[in-house]
Design a protein around this motif. Structure first.
Motif, PDB file in Angstrom:
ATOM      1  N   PHE A  21       0.810  -1.217   0.000  1.00 51.66           N
ATOM      2  CA  PHE A  21       0.000   0.000   0.000  1.00 51.66           C
ATOM      3  C   PHE A  21       0.845   1.268   0.000  1.00 51.66           C
ATOM      4  CE2 PHE A  21      -2.950  -3.202   1.468  1.00 51.66           C
ATOM      5  CZ  PHE A  21      -4.130  -2.843   0.830  1.00 51.66           C
ATOM      6  N   PHE A  22       2.133   1.141  -0.291  1.00 49.09           N
ATOM      7  CA  PHE A  22       3.022   2.301  -0.299  1.00 49.09           C
ATOM      8  C   PHE A  22       2.520   3.350  -1.288  1.00 49.09           C
ATOM      9  CE2 PHE A  22       6.712   4.611  -1.959  1.00 49.09           C
ATOM     10  CZ  PHE A  22       7.312   5.035  -0.784  1.00 49.09           C
ATOM     11  N   GLY A  23       2.156   4.516  -0.772  1.00 52.34           N
ATOM     12  CA  GLY A  23       1.732   5.631  -1.615  1.00 52.34           C
ATOM     13  C   GLY A  23       0.347   5.516  -2.212  1.00 52.34           C
ATOM     14  N   ARG A  24      -0.392   4.479  -1.882  1.00 54.96           N
ATOM     15  CA  ARG A  24      -1.720   4.292  -2.481  1.00 54.96           C
ATOM     16  C   ARG A  24      -2.792   5.039  -1.691  1.00 54.96           C
ATOM     17  NH1 ARG A  24      -2.679  -2.023  -3.380  1.00 54.96           N
ATOM     18  NH2 ARG A  24      -4.794  -1.220  -3.717  1.00 54.96           N
ATOM     19  N   THR A  25      -3.803   5.517  -2.409  1.00 46.46           N
ATOM     20  CA  THR A  25      -4.930   6.233  -1.832  1.00 46.46           C
ATOM     21  C   THR A  25      -4.440   7.309  -0.869  1.00 46.46           C
ATOM     22  OG1 THR A  25      -6.119   4.123  -1.909  1.00 46.46           O
ATOM     23  CG2 THR A  25      -7.253   5.959  -0.887  1.00 46.46           C
ATOM     24  N   ALA A  26      -3.728   8.276  -1.410  1.00 48.57           N
ATOM     25  CA  ALA A  26      -3.185   9.379  -0.633  1.00 48.57           C
ATOM     26  C   ALA A  26      -3.567  10.695  -1.299  1.00 48.57           C
ATOM     27  CB  ALA A  26      -1.662   9.264  -0.546  1.00 48.57           C
ATOM     28  N   LEU A  27      -3.705  11.730  -0.495  1.00 51.05           N
ATOM     29  CA  LEU A  27      -4.029  13.048  -1.031  1.00 51.05           C
ATOM     30  C   LEU A  27      -3.056  13.431  -2.144  1.00 51.05           C
ATOM     31  CD1 LEU A  27      -4.775  15.006   2.272  1.00 51.05           C
ATOM     32  CD2 LEU A  27      -6.415  14.482   0.459  1.00 51.05           C
ATOM     33  N   PRO A  28      -3.559  14.089  -3.191  1.00 50.50           N
ATOM     34  CA  PRO A  28      -4.894  14.692  -3.316  1.00 50.50           C
ATOM     35  C   PRO A  28      -6.025  13.723  -3.671  1.00 50.50           C
ATOM     36  CG  PRO A  28      -3.649  15.108  -5.302  1.00 50.50           C
ATOM     37  CD  PRO A  28      -2.699  14.429  -4.341  1.00 50.50           C
ATOM     38  N   GLU A  29      -5.745  12.421  -3.750  1.00 51.66           N
ATOM     39  CA  GLU A  29      -6.793  11.444  -4.020  1.00 51.66           C
ATOM     40  C   GLU A  29      -7.550  11.118  -2.721  1.00 51.66           C
ATOM     41  OE1 GLU A  29      -7.393  10.531  -7.126  1.00 51.66           O
ATOM     42  OE2 GLU A  29      -5.671  11.727  -7.787  1.00 51.66           O
ATOM     43  N   TYR A  30      -8.857  10.898  -2.855  1.00 47.34           N
ATOM     44  CA  TYR A  30      -9.669  10.508  -1.702  1.00 47.34           C
ATOM     45  C   TYR A  30     -10.059   9.036  -1.723  1.00 47.34           C
ATOM     46  CZ  TYR A  30     -10.282  15.233   0.117  1.00 47.34           C
ATOM     47  OH  TYR A  30     -10.065  16.458   0.689  1.00 47.34           O
ATOM     48  N   GLY A  31      -9.975   8.407  -2.888  1.00 50.29           N
ATOM     49  CA  GLY A  31     -10.340   7.012  -2.968  1.00 50.29           C
ATOM     50  C   GLY A  31     -10.791   6.637  -4.365  1.00 50.29           C
ATOM     51  N   PRO A  32     -11.044   5.345  -4.589  1.00 51.17           N
ATOM     52  CA  PRO A  32     -11.437   4.876  -5.921  1.00 51.17           C
ATOM     53  C   PRO A  32     -12.700   5.564  -6.440  1.00 51.17           C
ATOM     54  CG  PRO A  32     -10.855   3.031  -4.504  1.00 51.17           C
ATOM     55  CD  PRO A  32     -10.892   4.233  -3.632  1.00 51.17           C
ATOM     56  N   PHE A  33     -12.608   6.008  -7.686  1.00 45.23           N
ATOM     57  CA  PHE A  33     -13.741   6.595  -8.425  1.00 45.23           C
ATOM     58  C   PHE A  33     -14.331   7.820  -7.726  1.00 45.23           C
ATOM     59  CE2 PHE A  33     -13.818   1.957  -9.350  1.00 45.23           C
ATOM     60  CZ  PHE A  33     -13.362   2.031 -10.656  1.00 45.23           C
ATOM     61  N   ALA A  34     -13.519   8.504  -6.923  1.00 44.65           N
ATOM     62  CA  ALA A  34     -13.966   9.736  -6.263  1.00 44.65           C
ATOM     63  C   ALA A  34     -13.221  10.925  -6.851  1.00 44.65           C
ATOM     64  CB  ALA A  34     -13.706   9.648  -4.759  1.00 44.65           C
ATOM     65  N   MET A  35     -13.838  12.099  -6.805  1.00 41.43           N
ATOM     66  CA  MET A  35     -13.149  13.320  -7.196  1.00 41.43           C
ATOM     67  C   MET A  35     -12.029  13.602  -6.201  1.00 41.43           C
ATOM     68  SD  MET A  35     -16.210  15.867  -8.486  1.00 41.43           S
ATOM     69  CE  MET A  35     -17.304  15.521  -7.107  1.00 41.43           C
ATOM     70  N   ASN A  36     -10.975  14.258  -6.663  1.00 40.76           N
ATOM     71  CA  ASN A  36      -9.833  14.518  -5.793  1.00 40.76           C
ATOM     72  C   ASN A  36      -9.897  15.918  -5.184  1.00 40.76           C
ATOM     73  OD1 ASN A  36      -8.872  16.324  -7.756  1.00 40.76           O
ATOM     74  ND2 ASN A  36      -7.488  14.824  -8.660  1.00 40.76           N
ATOM     75  N   GLU A  37      -8.931  16.205  -4.325  1.00 41.24           N
ATOM     76  CA  GLU A  37      -8.923  17.484  -3.612  1.00 41.24           C
ATOM     77  C   GLU A  37      -8.747  18.662  -4.564  1.00 41.24           C
ATOM     78  OE1 GLU A  37      -8.815  20.479  -0.653  1.00 41.24           O
ATOM     79  OE2 GLU A  37      -9.798  18.534  -0.877  1.00 41.24           O
ATOM     80  N   ASP A  38      -8.055  18.454  -5.672  1.00 42.37           N
ATOM     81  CA  ASP A  38      -7.891  19.539  -6.636  1.00 42.37           C
ATOM     82  C   ASP A  38      -9.239  20.040  -7.141  1.00 42.37           C
ATOM     83  OD1 ASP A  38      -5.160  19.238  -6.361  1.00 42.37           O
ATOM     84  OD2 ASP A  38      -4.977  17.901  -8.088  1.00 42.37           O
ATOM     85  N   LYS A  39     -10.210  19.147  -7.244  1.00 44.84           N
ATOM     86  CA  LYS A  39     -11.557  19.526  -7.685  1.00 44.84           C
ATOM     87  C   LYS A  39     -12.448  19.930  -6.518  1.00 44.84           C
ATOM     88  CE  LYS A  39     -11.794  16.773 -11.944  1.00 44.84           C
ATOM     89  NZ  LYS A  39     -12.562  15.742 -12.697  1.00 44.84           N
ATOM     90  N   LEU A  40     -12.375  19.180  -5.424  1.00 43.99           N
ATOM     91  CA  LEU A  40     -13.315  19.389  -4.322  1.00 43.99           C
ATOM     92  C   LEU A  40     -12.944  20.564  -3.417  1.00 43.99           C
ATOM     93  CD1 LEU A  40     -13.917  15.666  -3.308  1.00 43.99           C
ATOM     94  CD2 LEU A  40     -15.491  17.167  -4.535  1.00 43.99           C
ATOM     95  N   LYS A  41     -11.646  20.763  -3.216  1.00 39.56           N
ATOM     96  CA  LYS A  41     -11.155  21.879  -2.379  1.00 39.56           C
ATOM     97  C   LYS A  41     -11.824  21.885  -0.994  1.00 39.56           C
ATOM     98  CE  LYS A  41     -10.107  24.645  -6.481  1.00 39.56           C
ATOM     99  NZ  LYS A  41      -8.748  24.114  -6.534  1.00 39.56           N
ATOM    100  N   LEU A  42     -11.872  20.717  -0.369  1.00 40.80           N
ATOM    101  CA  LEU A  42     -12.490  20.586   0.951  1.00 40.80           C
ATOM    102  C   LEU A  42     -11.589  21.098   2.064  1.00 40.80           C
ATOM    103  CD1 LEU A  42     -13.972  16.976   0.590  1.00 40.80           C
ATOM    104  CD2 LEU A  42     -15.187  19.149   0.318  1.00 40.80           C
ATOM    105  N   LEU A  43     -10.288  21.050   1.861  1.00 40.62           N
ATOM    106  CA  LEU A  43      -9.342  21.397   2.919  1.00 40.62           C
ATOM    107  C   LEU A  43      -9.089  22.895   3.032  1.00 40.62           C
ATOM    108  CD1 LEU A  43      -6.772  18.524   2.283  1.00 40.62           C
ATOM    109  CD2 LEU A  43      -8.518  18.611   4.069  1.00 40.62           C
ATOM    110  N   GLY A  44      -9.498  23.637   2.011  1.00 39.32           N
ATOM    111  CA  GLY A  44      -9.286  25.075   2.038  1.00 39.32           C
ATOM    112  C   GLY A  44      -7.817  25.439   1.905  1.00 39.32           C
TER     113      GLY A  44
END
Length: 249
Positions: A21-44
């Motif tokens: 699991f080295f480096g898998r499912t890590a920001l800016p990714e949130y998980g499989p088939f989900a939009m990432n932080e670059d699009k969602l901007k949840l963290l501000g």
């Protein structure tokens, strides 16, 4: 199944599987088939913020937070190998890095009312005591701080691919610990309804700001529909959900 037994099983499982699991499912990714932080901007705005990663794994999400200007990087993880790997990944950071080997249900010495952002990427669902873990998170956050987490959508593993079709083979409404099929039944996760996550957050004093389970499909389908995360399944049910909550100021 006792909490201590679940922890021992899962720690042993993760110590063996950490490299996979080295480096898998890590920001800016949130998980499989989900939009990432670059699009969602949840963290501000992350610049100058003190951040805590619950279930930090190999440290790649903290590395991302450092690249966005976070002022302090804190993380905790259950497994020795993950914490050791995260230390190596974060060795070149120019800001304070503090990592703890600990179950998320326990406070290993983290300060209260301290963090601007707490987050957990595909880790929170491993907790055997959701209310205890969320109470800890609430205590760690400053008033006005935010908590963002993602996890596998609880409807996802209720479907199995059999004889060229998807079948609902487990109850969605029956909650409790169960051996995880994706891990060949070598670890234990706790099945919870989506509403359980939402209501427990509220019970622990959080304000819910956003719940996301939108699906973002790639242009080409999976070659094997029976894969744990396949586009064919994602066309039917979401693989990932994301929640943003905040601590009242």
């Amino acid at each position: 199944m006792k909490a201590s037994e679940i922890l021992n099983i899962n720690k042993a499982g993760w110590e063996k599987a950490a490299e996979r699991f080295f480096g898998r499912t890590a920001l800016p990714e949130y998980g499989p088939f989900a939009m990432n932080e670059d699009k969602l901007k949840l963290l501000g705005n992350i610049s100058g913020q003190k951040v805590l990663d619950v279930g930090c794994g190999s440290g790649h999400s903290l590395q991302y937070m450092g690249s966005q200007g976070a002022d302090e990087l804190w993380g905790l993880d259950l497994t020795t190998k993950q914490v050791e790997t995260a230390k190596e990944v974060l060795a070149d950071q120019q800001v304070k890095v503090s990592l703890f080997e600990s179950p998320m249900e326990e406070n290993p010495g983290l300060p209260s009312n301290y963090f601007d952002i707490v987050y957990s990427i595909y880790a929170l669902g491993w907790t055997y005591d959701l209310k205890r873990t969320l109470t800890n998170v609430h205590n760690y956050l400053k008033p006005g701080g935010i908590f963002v987490f993602s996890w596998e959508h609880p409807i996802h593993d209720r479907l199995s691919y059999e004889q060229s079709t998807f079948t609902l083979h487990k109850s969605y409404v029956l909650e409790g610990p169960e051996y995880n099929e994706a891990w060949h039944n070598n670890v234990v996760t706790y099945h919870r309804k989506l509403t359980t996550y939402i209501n427990t957050l509220i019970e622990c004093g959080f304000t819910i700001e956003k719940v996301i389970d939108d699906v973002e499909l790639p242009n080409t389908p999976s070659e094997d529909a029976s894969k744990w995360y396949s586009t064919q399944k994602a066309e039917l049910v979401p693989a990932t959900f994301i929640i943003k909550a905040s601590k009242k100021g």
